[in-house]
Design an enzyme around this catalytic site. Structure first.
Site, short mmCIF file in Angstrom:
data_model
loop_
_atom_site.label_atom_id
_atom_site.label_comp_id
_atom_site.label_asym_id
_atom_site.label_seq_id
_atom_site.Cartn_x
_atom_site.Cartn_y
_atom_site.Cartn_z
N SER A 71 0.83 -1.20 0.00
CA SER A 71 0.00 0.00 0.00
C SER A 71 0.87 1.25 0.00
O SER A 71 1.66 1.46 -0.92
CB SER A 71 -0.95 -0.04 1.20
OG SER A 71 -2.00 0.87 1.05
N ASP A 83 -0.72 -4.77 -3.56
CA ASP A 83 -2.10 -4.28 -3.48
C ASP A 83 -2.18 -2.76 -3.40
O ASP A 83 -2.74 -2.19 -2.46
CB ASP A 83 -2.84 -4.91 -2.30
CG ASP A 83 -4.34 -5.07 -2.63
OD1 ASP A 83 -4.63 -5.50 -3.76
OD2 ASP A 83 -5.18 -4.76 -1.78
N HIS A 117 -7.15 -6.80 1.45
CA HIS A 117 -6.10 -5.81 1.20
C HIS A 117 -4.76 -6.25 1.76
O HIS A 117 -3.72 -6.01 1.14
CB HIS A 117 -6.53 -4.48 1.83
CG HIS A 117 -5.55 -3.36 1.64
ND1 HIS A 117 -5.00 -3.04 0.42
CD2 HIS A 117 -5.00 -2.49 2.53
CE1 HIS A 117 -4.18 -2.02 0.55
NE2 HIS A 117 -4.16 -1.67 1.82
#
Length: 420
Positions: free
Chosen positions: A181, A216, A367
């Protein structure tokens, strides 16, 4: 962050988890999970593992401003005289270095399963204001001043400290940067700046960065998710009566799907108050001024990093790329791996390396794909290293039916009579 937007909008998280029907009424004890009425078969009673079980070296690095960072390191294992491979991992906002604990263990296990003679090392840390780093700097406002440039400077500092502390002797290592992320965005910026400006990484460290992995994170999806982030942060419980309740909340709210991983990653997100409650170490609401700069320009930077540095993008439940990533994928500028929940029912969806999926992988993912299915992500990372670092140790083919790409090419050359 590809799955986060859907998670935020699909389900409202309970504000008062203590009222949940899933929780037992008995007292909790730190170190064990309680039995619960509806999740007793899933959770049972388990000890919370120590982070030193995954990272034997815990060290503090202090920058010129006096800010202290907690770091974690598991050394590589290779033959004497061989160059080593080290994954340098960067977590995302609201997480900690412990998010990579199970992935670190899975990398070693995958090497054993695939009969690979060497095992890459893993270095990670708690970023500014997060985890133990946040607790080490309790009285400073720097814990929530998470500007993008400052986070990038922090990483450059820590990579330099790590290299000088552990890697300055012997053959130079190959660094493969792995960011989840926000961590992926920071690493892309650092690598891109070093390539374009050649002023960011000291002692030519950029020359031994062999690969960059983002987990992700898609710029377009991440930016759209920010519109719901404030409402989400306002809705989550501000504290929990025990670590066990915090773990169960993460599982029940579908933030995490792998209980084994949550046992080590979730406790590192909380600190005990004087009222014997557990509150979040970082209040992400205070970082709102910096949210958009974290992700703007990410996809273009990632795609435009020269091919000298190999690139891999790992996504979960989302094959919708933004324009820059789509064009880059069509041009072959990076490798793409997408995991889907419906694929987890099958044992051979990635490579032959994953024909046997250990039970530690969850049956669903979100996630935090590297926590939910660490063994599948570890297989992807090892395959990525084998493709892009020819100094990485080859497999012991006498004890495994699996062969590296070099072994396969040699076998085909022999079959076709191609001179060696």
């Amino acid at each position: 962050m590809s799955d986060l937007a859907n998670d935020l909008l699909r389900k409202k998280v309970r504000q008062q988890d203590a009222q949940s029907e899933f929780f037992s009424e008995g007292a909790d004890s730190l170190g064990q999970l309680p039995n619960t009425r509806k999740k007793e078969s899933l959770i049972g009673t388990q000890k919370l593992p120590e982070i030193t079980s995954f990272f034997p070296h815990l060290e503090l690095f202090t920058n010129d401003d006096g800010y202290v960072f907690q770091t974690y390191y598991k050394p590589p294992r290779q033959e004497v005289g061989e160059s080593s491979v080290v994954f340098v991992m960067h977590h995302g906002a609201g997480s900690s270095g412990a998010t990579f604990a199970k992935l670190t263990a899975a990398i070693e296990r995958q090497c054993e399963m695939q009969s690979i003679s060497s095992v890459p090392g893993v270095f990670t840390f708690d970023i500014r204001g997060h985890g133990r780093t946040g607790l080490l700097n309790p009285s400073t406002e720097e814990n929530t001043k998470l500007s993008f440039d400052k986070l990038c400077d922090d990483f450059r500092f820590l990579l330099q400290c790590f290299h000088e502390r552990y890697m300055s002797e012997g053959p130079p290592p190959s660094y493969f940067l792995v960011g989840h992320s926000l961590g992926g965005s920071i690493l892309s910026k650092v690598v891109s700046d070093d390539v374009d400006k050649n002023v960011c990484l000291k002692n030519n460290l950029g020359q031994i960065i062999s690969g960059l992995v983002m987990i992700d994170i898609v710029e377009d999806t991440a930016v759209k998710a920010l519109s719901a982030m404030k409402s989400y942060l306002n809705a989550i419980p501000k504290q929990f009566p025990s670590i066990e309740r915090a773990i169960l909340w993460h599982i029940d709210s579908n933030l995490l799907h792998n209980l084994d991983s949550s046992l080590i990653s979730v406790p590192e997100l909380f600190t005990r108050t004087e009222e014997e409650q557990y509150k979040w170490i970082i209040d992400l609401r205070k970082t709102e001024p910096f949210w958009h700069q974290w992700f703007e320009g990410l996809s273009r930077r990632f795609v435009n990093i020269p091919s000298r540095i190999s690139k891999l993008l790992i996504l979960a439940n989302n094959d919708y790329l933004d324009k820059d990533l789509m064009i880059g994928q069509m041009q072959g500028k990076y490798q793409l791996v997408v995991f889907h929940n419906n694929q987890l029912k099958h044992s051979n969806t990635l490579t032959t390396a994953t024909q046997t999926i250990p039970l530690q992988d969850a049956s669903e993912l979100g996630h935090f794909v590297h926590e939910d299915v660490p063994f599948k992500v570890a297989a992807s990372l090892i395959d990525f290293v084998e493709r892009n670092d020819y100094n990485f140790a080859t497999r012991n083919s006498s004890s495994s039916s699996m062969k590296s790409q070099i072994d396969l090419v040699a076998a085909l050359n022999a079959k076709w009579g191609v001179p060696q």
